[in-house]
Scaffold this active site. Structure first.
Site, PDB file in Angstrom:
ATOM      1  N   ARG A  84       1.126  -1.179   0.156  1.00 33.78           N
ATOM      2  CA  ARG A  84      -0.166   0.158  -0.011  1.00 33.78           C
ATOM      3  C   ARG A  84       0.877   1.316  -0.115  1.00 33.78           C
ATOM      4  O   ARG A  84       1.579   1.529   1.030  1.00 33.78           O
ATOM      5  CB  ARG A  84      -0.798   0.083   1.013  1.00 33.78           C
ATOM      6  CG  ARG A  84      -1.532   1.356   1.438  1.00 33.78           C
ATOM      7  CD  ARG A  84      -2.763   1.334   2.336  1.00 33.78           C
ATOM      8  NE  ARG A  84      -4.038   0.467   1.856  1.00 33.78           N
ATOM      9  CZ  ARG A  84      -4.965   0.576   2.245  1.00 33.78           C
ATOM     10  NH1 ARG A  84      -5.417   1.288   3.373  1.00 33.78           N
ATOM     11  NH2 ARG A  84      -6.219  -0.076   1.668  1.00 33.78           N
ATOM     12  N   GLN A 101      -9.946  -3.922  -4.018  1.00 32.74           N
ATOM     13  CA  GLN A 101     -11.125  -3.570  -3.609  1.00 32.74           C
ATOM     14  C   GLN A 101     -12.199  -3.867  -4.719  1.00 32.74           C
ATOM     15  O   GLN A 101     -13.186  -4.262  -4.484  1.00 32.74           O
ATOM     16  CB  GLN A 101     -10.877  -2.018  -3.020  1.00 32.74           C
ATOM     17  CG  GLN A 101     -12.575  -1.452  -2.971  1.00 32.74           C
ATOM     18  CD  GLN A 101     -12.901  -2.053  -1.500  1.00 32.74           C
ATOM     19  OE1 GLN A 101     -12.133  -1.901  -0.356  1.00 32.74           O
ATOM     20  NE2 GLN A 101     -14.127  -2.569  -1.393  1.00 32.74           N
ATOM     21  N   ASP A 117     -17.049   6.862  -2.091  1.00 31.54           N
ATOM     22  CA  ASP A 117     -16.090   6.858  -1.156  1.00 31.54           C
ATOM     23  C   ASP A 117     -15.658   8.179  -0.591  1.00 31.54           C
ATOM     24  O   ASP A 117     -16.313   9.155  -0.833  1.00 31.54           O
ATOM     25  CB  ASP A 117     -14.741   6.234  -2.099  1.00 31.54           C
ATOM     26  CG  ASP A 117     -13.381   5.773  -1.307  1.00 31.54           C
ATOM     27  OD1 ASP A 117     -13.716   6.043  -0.007  1.00 31.54           O
ATOM     28  OD2 ASP A 117     -12.392   6.035  -1.863  1.00 31.54           O
ATOM     29  N   CYS A 144     -16.381   1.443   0.173  1.00 33.47           N
ATOM     30  CA  CYS A 144     -15.098   0.560   0.354  1.00 33.47           C
ATOM     31  C   CYS A 144     -14.906   0.704   1.745  1.00 33.47           C
ATOM     32  O   CYS A 144     -14.243  -0.480   2.256  1.00 33.47           O
ATOM     33  CB  CYS A 144     -13.869   0.981  -0.546  1.00 33.47           C
ATOM     34  SG  CYS A 144     -13.468   2.636  -0.164  1.00 33.47           S
TER      35      CYS A 144
HETATM   36  N1   CP Z   1     -11.358  -0.524   1.954  1.00 34.19           N
HETATM   37  C1   CP Z   1      -9.992  -0.775   2.327  1.00 34.19           C
HETATM   38  O1   CP Z   1      -9.007  -0.491   1.717  1.00 34.19           O
HETATM   39  O2   CP Z   1      -9.934  -0.293   3.846  1.00 34.19           O
HETATM   40  P1   CP Z   1      -8.470  -0.085   4.723  1.00 34.19           P
HETATM   41  O3   CP Z   1      -7.792   1.193   4.249  1.00 34.19           O
HETATM   42  O4   CP Z   1      -8.923  -0.162   5.992  1.00 34.19           O
HETATM   43  O5   CP Z   1      -7.392  -1.212   4.218  1.00 34.19           O
HETATM   44  N1  NVA Z   2      -9.948   6.593  -1.383  1.00 34.28           N
HETATM   45  C1  NVA Z   2      -9.653   6.053   0.043  1.00 34.28           C
HETATM   46  C2  NVA Z   2      -9.700   4.568   0.142  1.00 34.28           C
HETATM   47  C3  NVA Z   2      -9.164   4.198   1.409  1.00 34.28           C
HETATM   48  C4  NVA Z   2      -9.459   2.484   1.404  1.00 34.28           C
HETATM   49  C5  NVA Z   2      -8.226   6.407   0.171  1.00 34.28           C
HETATM   50  O1  NVA Z   2      -7.303   6.444  -0.850  1.00 34.28           O
HETATM   51  O2  NVA Z   2      -7.715   6.898   1.417  1.00 34.28           O
END
Ligand code: CP
Ligand code: NVA
Length: 299
Positions: free
Chosen positions: A102, A132, A218, A256
């Site tokens: 991530r 997701q 979102d 999400c």
């Molecule tokens: N939807 C999602 O990726 O959630 P997290 O940020 O909690 O991993």
């Molecule tokens: N769009 C959001 C999604 C989190 C799962 C972000 O990037 O923070």
């Protein structure tokens, strides 16, 4: 049948047929609980940003599959202290069987995949969130069905961009409404068009939800955009998914998570029977387990 791709950096790294088979496998694994199939496999999990669902679903998934997952946060590894990403990638590839990352910059996950001698899975970048999308498509299959029409209402962000492409691959119609200046990357619509989708984005949430079976939103302020908060809150006025917007429709609602109640969605909508969000969250693990078996070669 193993996937043709070594890495899963965005949803169209797999073909529509592979996506369909992944979702089939996820449904079977979900129904039958999960056999341990990845004995002695280790997944390294690099996180530059916080996470609840991604971390816990991958870690629990690896345990259920008989393998092991290793959390590598920014303060835990030398990447957070100046070691170049490509060096981290080369070294991790010598130890682990797969890396899930991530990261902020999408190019960084590409660099990771280029230099790590093992499969790399995108666990969210600023541009994409394909894991997701896998869970979202599984959820749509289980609930409304793949003849659903979905309206994306809100920010043209990572989650929306992967979803629009993935939906096109699954033959799901999507209407997109985002505020001016917060549109999706136009390349997303070109990629969707390669799978036969004709998505014309607008700035009109009411037009987008007209006839929609599902309204997907979102957060307006994604991780890393905290400095844009006031500007974005002003720009997104009228894009909240609330009872007024949904009045007169039976549309289900997707998100999400995490949700910012009172911003992009109201508490009452999130707590209503319309919400598919808990299924989406659970399906992260089932969909990713199918992906892990395919990518890490558990059969
Ligand atoms: N939807 C999602 O990726 O959630 P997290 O940020 O909690 O991993
Ligand atoms: N769009 C959001 C999604 C989190 C799962 C972000 O990037 O923070």
């Amino acid at each position: 049948m193993p996937l043709a791709t070594d890495d899963f950096l965005d949803i169209d790294d797999v073909t529509p047929a592979e996506l369909d088979a992944l979702l089939d496998r996820a449904a079977v694994m979900k129904a039958g609980e999960t056999d341990p199939r990845l004995g002695d496999a280790t997944l390294g999990m690099i996180f530059e940003k916080p996470s609840t669902r991604t971390r816990v679903s991958f870690e629990t998934g690896m345990t259920r599959l008989g393998g092991h997952a290793m959390f590598l946060g920014p303060d835990d590894i030398q990447l957070g202290h100046g070691e170049p990403l490509r060096d981290t990638a080369r070294v991790l590839g010598r130890y682990v069987d797969g890396v899930m990352a991530r990261l902020f910059d999408h190019e960084d996950v590409e660099t990771l995949a280029e230099h790590a001698d093992c499969p790399v899975i995108n666990g969210l970048t600023d541009e994409a969130h394909p894991c997701q999308t896998l869970a979202d498509l599984l959820t749509i299959r289980e609930t409304v069905g793949e003849d659903a029409t979905v309206a994306w209402v809100g920010d043209g962000n990572n989650v929306g961009q992967s979803f629009v492409v993935g939906a096109a691959m699954a033959g799901i119609d999507v209407d997109v409404a985002t505020p001016a200046d917060y549109e999706m990357n136009p390349a997303v619509f070109d990629r969707a068009a390669e799978f036969g989708a004709d998505v014309t984005p607008s700035t009109d949430p009411e037009a987008a939800i007209d006839g929609a079976d599902i309204v997907y939103t979102d957060v307006w302020i994604s991780m890393g955009q905290e400095d844009e908060r006031e500007e974005k809150l002003a720009a997104f006025e009228g894009f909240q998914v609330n009872a007024d917007l949904l009045a007169g429709t039976d549309a289900k609602v997707m998100h999400c998570l995490p949700a910012h109640r009172g911003e992009e969605i109201t508490n009452d909508v999130l707590e209503s029977d319309r919400a598919l969000v808990w299924d989406q969250a659970e399906n992260r693990m089932h969909a990713q387990n199918a992906l892990l078996v395919e990518l890490l070669g558990g059969e």
